[in-house]
Design an enzyme around this catalytic site. Structure first.
Site, PDB file in Angstrom:
ATOM      1  N   GLU A   1       2.297  12.887   7.020  1.00 52.97           N
ATOM      2  CA  GLU A   1       2.328  12.040   8.229  1.00 52.97           C
ATOM      3  C   GLU A   1       3.268  12.605   9.301  1.00 52.97           C
ATOM      4  O   GLU A   1       3.652  11.889  10.229  1.00 52.97           O
ATOM      5  CB  GLU A   1       2.752  10.609   7.876  1.00 52.97           C
TER       6      GLU A   1
ATOM      7  N   HIS B   1       7.948   5.044   7.668  1.00 49.14           N
ATOM      8  CA  HIS B   1       6.627   4.516   7.302  1.00 49.14           C
ATOM      9  C   HIS B   1       6.679   4.027   5.867  1.00 49.14           C
ATOM     10  O   HIS B   1       7.227   4.709   4.998  1.00 49.14           O
ATOM     11  CB  HIS B   1       5.558   5.606   7.445  1.00 49.14           C
TER      12      HIS B   1
ATOM     13  N   HIS C   1       4.827   0.821   2.854  1.00 46.84           N
ATOM     14  CA  HIS C   1       3.698  -0.046   2.500  1.00 46.84           C
ATOM     15  C   HIS C   1       4.208  -1.414   2.044  1.00 46.84           C
ATOM     16  O   HIS C   1       4.051  -1.762   0.859  1.00 46.84           O
ATOM     17  CB  HIS C   1       2.870   0.590   1.386  1.00 46.84           C
TER      18      HIS C   1
ATOM     19  N   GLU D   1      14.920 -16.235  13.041  1.00 48.53           N
ATOM     20  CA  GLU D   1      15.549 -15.042  13.621  1.00 48.53           C
ATOM     21  C   GLU D   1      14.577 -13.913  13.961  1.00 48.53           C
ATOM     22  O   GLU D   1      14.985 -12.905  14.538  1.00 48.53           O
ATOM     23  CB  GLU D   1      16.642 -14.543  12.681  1.00 48.53           C
TER      24      GLU D   1
ATOM     25  N   HIS E   1      -3.079  -0.624   5.519  1.00 50.83           N
ATOM     26  CA  HIS E   1      -2.324   0.537   5.031  1.00 50.83           C
ATOM     27  C   HIS E   1      -0.813   0.253   4.946  1.00 50.83           C
ATOM     28  O   HIS E   1      -0.230   0.369   3.874  1.00 50.83           O
ATOM     29  CB  HIS E   1      -2.595   1.764   5.921  1.00 50.83           C
TER      30      HIS E   1
HETATM   31  O1  2HA Z   1       3.051   9.722   2.181  1.00 53.90           O
HETATM   32  O2  2HA Z   1       2.241   6.796   2.800  1.00 53.90           O
HETATM   33  O3  2HA Z   1       0.423   7.398   4.625  1.00 53.90           O
HETATM   34  C1  2HA Z   1       2.127   8.838   1.687  1.00 53.90           C
HETATM   35  C2  2HA Z   1       1.711   7.880   2.722  1.00 53.90           C
HETATM   36  C3  2HA Z   1       0.656   8.314   3.641  1.00 53.90           C
HETATM   37 ZN    ZN Z   2       1.174   5.359   3.949  1.00 56.49          ZN
END
Ligand code: 2HA
Ligand code: ZN
Length: 270
Positions: free
Chosen positions: A116, A139, A141, A169, A210
């Site tokens: 990414e 990033h 999940h 908040e 995602h």
């Molecule tokens: O690196 O989260 O979006 C693994 C991920 C790709």
């Molecule tokens: Zn990811």
């Protein structure tokens, strides 16, 4: 030369990835982080004239030439960073051509930066234009935010308004709200460009079905930003199927704006 394994930026990456793994956000190789470092600080730990190898990035990052980042490795598990940072992390500098990364440390097993990287570097460029103090792109999940993208409209104003109403908040922590991208193939320059574009108006960008991207001045702030949105999404999922008896009204959100001296995204409150 100081010992790189004691560098605060390595320590912070170890602690943050361990914490995010513990939150259950970063299964297997899920998630990636990049932090813009201060060249002078890095030079206390590494010889900046010693490039281990060069790695093409596949896109143009001219605006970041000469800048140094610590970045999680592709295919690597957040779970493992704390025990082996030199394999799971790398320190790269954007070379003079703008399209090559010079490896200064890490990716010890011959690995490279996260798939990414386009979304990260393009987002760094955008956020630095908005806020010169921005250092971090993260990033991950987060379970409840991800789940929410299956059952809630992806309209970004509506998505944000739902979360602002979940905890008092929220509007103070993310007055700029969340921007949302529909599902797209990850790891591409296209999703990178789309993410960076969304980063002009908000520090949080949801990737439908995602995960999420967050931006901030340091790892603690960026983690806290995502953590707050994730907590709100968790509350939403706990109550979404129940009759709503009480809520936080727009009038009350305006009172929070006044008291905490924050300004909600233009036009997002009634
Ligand atoms: O690196 O989260 O979006 C693994 C991920 C790709
Ligand atoms: Zn990811």
């Amino acid at each position: 030369m100081k010992d790189i394994f004691t560098a605060p930026f390595v320590e912070e990456m170890k602690n943050t990835t361990a914490n995010m793994y513990r939150m259950g956000w970063d299964e297997r190789n899920g998630g990636n982080i990049s932090v813009l470092l201060d060249n002078d600080e890095v030079s206390e730990y590494l010889d900046l004239n010693h490039v281990i190898r060069t790695i093409p990035t596949g896109f143009d990052a001219t605006a970041l030439i000469g800048k140094i980042f610590i970045v999680t490795g592709t295919g690597k598990y957040f779970k493992n960073v704390i025990d082996d940072p030199e394999t799971n992390l790398g320190i790269i500098r954007i070379a003079e051509d703008g399209t090559t990364a010079e490896l200064l440390w890490g990716y010890k097993d011959g690995g490279k930066f996260t798939s990414e990287l386009p979304a990260h570097l393009m987002s760094h460029i955008t956020r630095l234009e908005v806020n010169p103090n921005n250092r971090v792109i993260m990033h991950t999940h987060p379970t409840n935010l991800l789940a929410m993208t299956y059952v809630h409209t992806l309209d970004e104003r509506e998505f944000t308004r739902t979360l602002w109403r979940m905890c008092t908040e929220c509007i103070v922590v993310f007055p700029d709200g969340l921007n949302v991208l529909p599902w797209m193939v990850c790891g591409t320059n296209e999703i990178g460009e789309a993410t960076a574009e969304k980063m002009t108006t908000a520090r949080l960008v949801v990737w439908g079905q995602h995960g999420i991207y967050g931006a901030g001045a340091d790892l603690d702030e960026t983690f806290g930003l995502i953590e707050t949105a994730e907590k709100a999404a968790e509350l939403y999922l706990k109550i979404a199927h129940l009759p709503r008896v009480n809520t936080i009204s727009d009038e009350q959100l305006h009172l929070l704006e006044d008291h905490f001296k924050v300004k909600a995204r233009e036009g997002w409150l009634d």
